[in-house]
Enzyme design. Structure first.
Site, PDB file in Angstrom:
ATOM      1  N   ASN A  30      36.974  25.509  53.721  1.00 22.47           N
ATOM      2  CA  ASN A  30      38.225  26.630  53.969  1.00 22.47           C
ATOM      3  C   ASN A  30      39.176  25.661  54.665  1.00 22.47           C
ATOM      4  O   ASN A  30      39.081  24.672  54.915  1.00 22.47           O
ATOM      5  CB  ASN A  30      37.716  27.820  55.035  1.00 22.47           C
ATOM      6  CG  ASN A  30      37.258  27.070  56.435  1.00 22.47           C
ATOM      7  OD1 ASN A  30      38.097  26.697  57.183  1.00 22.47           O
ATOM      8  ND2 ASN A  30      36.012  27.330  56.559  1.00 22.47           N
ATOM      9  N   ARG A  31      40.200  26.489  54.938  1.00 15.94           N
ATOM     10  CA  ARG A  31      41.518  25.753  55.323  1.00 15.94           C
ATOM     11  C   ARG A  31      41.808  25.312  56.883  1.00 15.94           C
ATOM     12  O   ARG A  31      42.927  24.956  57.437  1.00 15.94           O
ATOM     13  CB  ARG A  31      43.111  26.408  54.778  1.00 15.94           C
ATOM     14  CG  ARG A  31      43.066  26.602  53.270  1.00 15.94           C
ATOM     15  CD  ARG A  31      44.492  27.241  52.922  1.00 15.94           C
ATOM     16  NE  ARG A  31      44.380  27.680  51.443  1.00 15.94           N
ATOM     17  CZ  ARG A  31      44.510  26.609  50.474  1.00 15.94           C
ATOM     18  NH1 ARG A  31      44.688  25.421  50.676  1.00 15.94           N
ATOM     19  NH2 ARG A  31      44.525  26.854  49.234  1.00 15.94           N
TER      20      ARG A  31
END
Ligand code: C5P
Length: 223
Positions: A30-31
């Site tokens: 994920n970011r």
């Protein structure tokens, strides 16, 4: 300056984003940059706490003085957080933890063939925050103050209150995601919900400011 109101306390902060391996070279991730978790660790140190930082794939440097446990996956994070929480006064789960992981890990790199690719089947990861809440409810063990984060895009208050209850935490920092906020940016905006029904609005500003507001609320709840 702020008071050293966390002197003599031990806090655990999780930061970054977990990675769930598919094969030796690929993962589901994920970011999350880890910026909010690092800001929480830094501000806790400034306020006098001993800090254990459980860092998932954080490339930015950790603040000097924090004890850092580097992890990759949600299951590794669970081990590190539960063990660090045994003697902790508070835990803040700022990390973005993958809800799911691939059901199987391929020991060799998956090859591209002309055939239809196999789907990646997912299984649920342990929910670390919910487990901390359950453990405390059943045996009283673990941190006196448990804080979660949640990124919500809609019905922020209703979804946030439901999540706080479900996870059994004392405070839930509900991020407003999007519009240049949260992921990978130096700024954040949030509503901090508490189990006693309060909602504290933290307007857009540096992640350090939100971190201090979180520690204010934590300090007020420490026995
Ligand atoms: O359910 P959701 O992922 O929105 O919850 C976010 C909060 O729960 C965060 O504090 C995150 O660190 C924590 N979490 C966790 N274990 C998971 C998923 C989320 O501790 N498997």
């Amino acid at each position: 300056g702020r008071p050293r109101d966390l002197a003599g306390r031990h806090v655990v902060v999780s930061a970054g984003g977990t990675r769930e391996a598919i094969d030796p070279v690929r993962f589901i991730g994920n970011r999350s940059s880890g910026l909010q978790g690092l800001a929480l660790a830094r501000t806790a140190l400034v306020r006098g706490a001993g800090v254990t930082l459980v860092a998932a794939n954080v490339t930015l440097p950790a603040p000097a003085g924090a004890e850092v446990i580097a992890v990759e996956s949600a299951r590794e994070m669970r081990e590190a957080v539960l063990s660090a929480c045994r003697d902790a006064d508070a835990v803040v789960m700022a990390a973005a933890v993958a809800d799911f992981r691939p059901a199987e890990y391929h020991d060799n790199k998956i090859k591209k063939t002309s055939a239809e690719p196999d789907p990646i089947r997912l299984v649920e990861n342990p929910d670390i925050l919910a487990e901390l809440g359950r453990r405390r409810a059943s045996s009283g063990e673990g941190p006196a103050v448990i804080v979660g984060f949640a990124a919500e895009t809609d019905d922020v208050l209703a979804n946030g209150h439901a999540k706080l209850k479900r996870k059994g935490c004392d405070l839930l920092v509900v991020n407003q995601v999007g519009a240049g906020l949260a992921f990978g940016t130096p700024d954040n905006a949030a509503v901090v919900l508490s189990a006693d029904g309060d909602a504290v609005d933290v307007p857009r500003g540096p992640k350090e400011d939100l971190a201090h507001r979180v520690w204010d609320l934590v300090a007020a709840r420490l026995p």
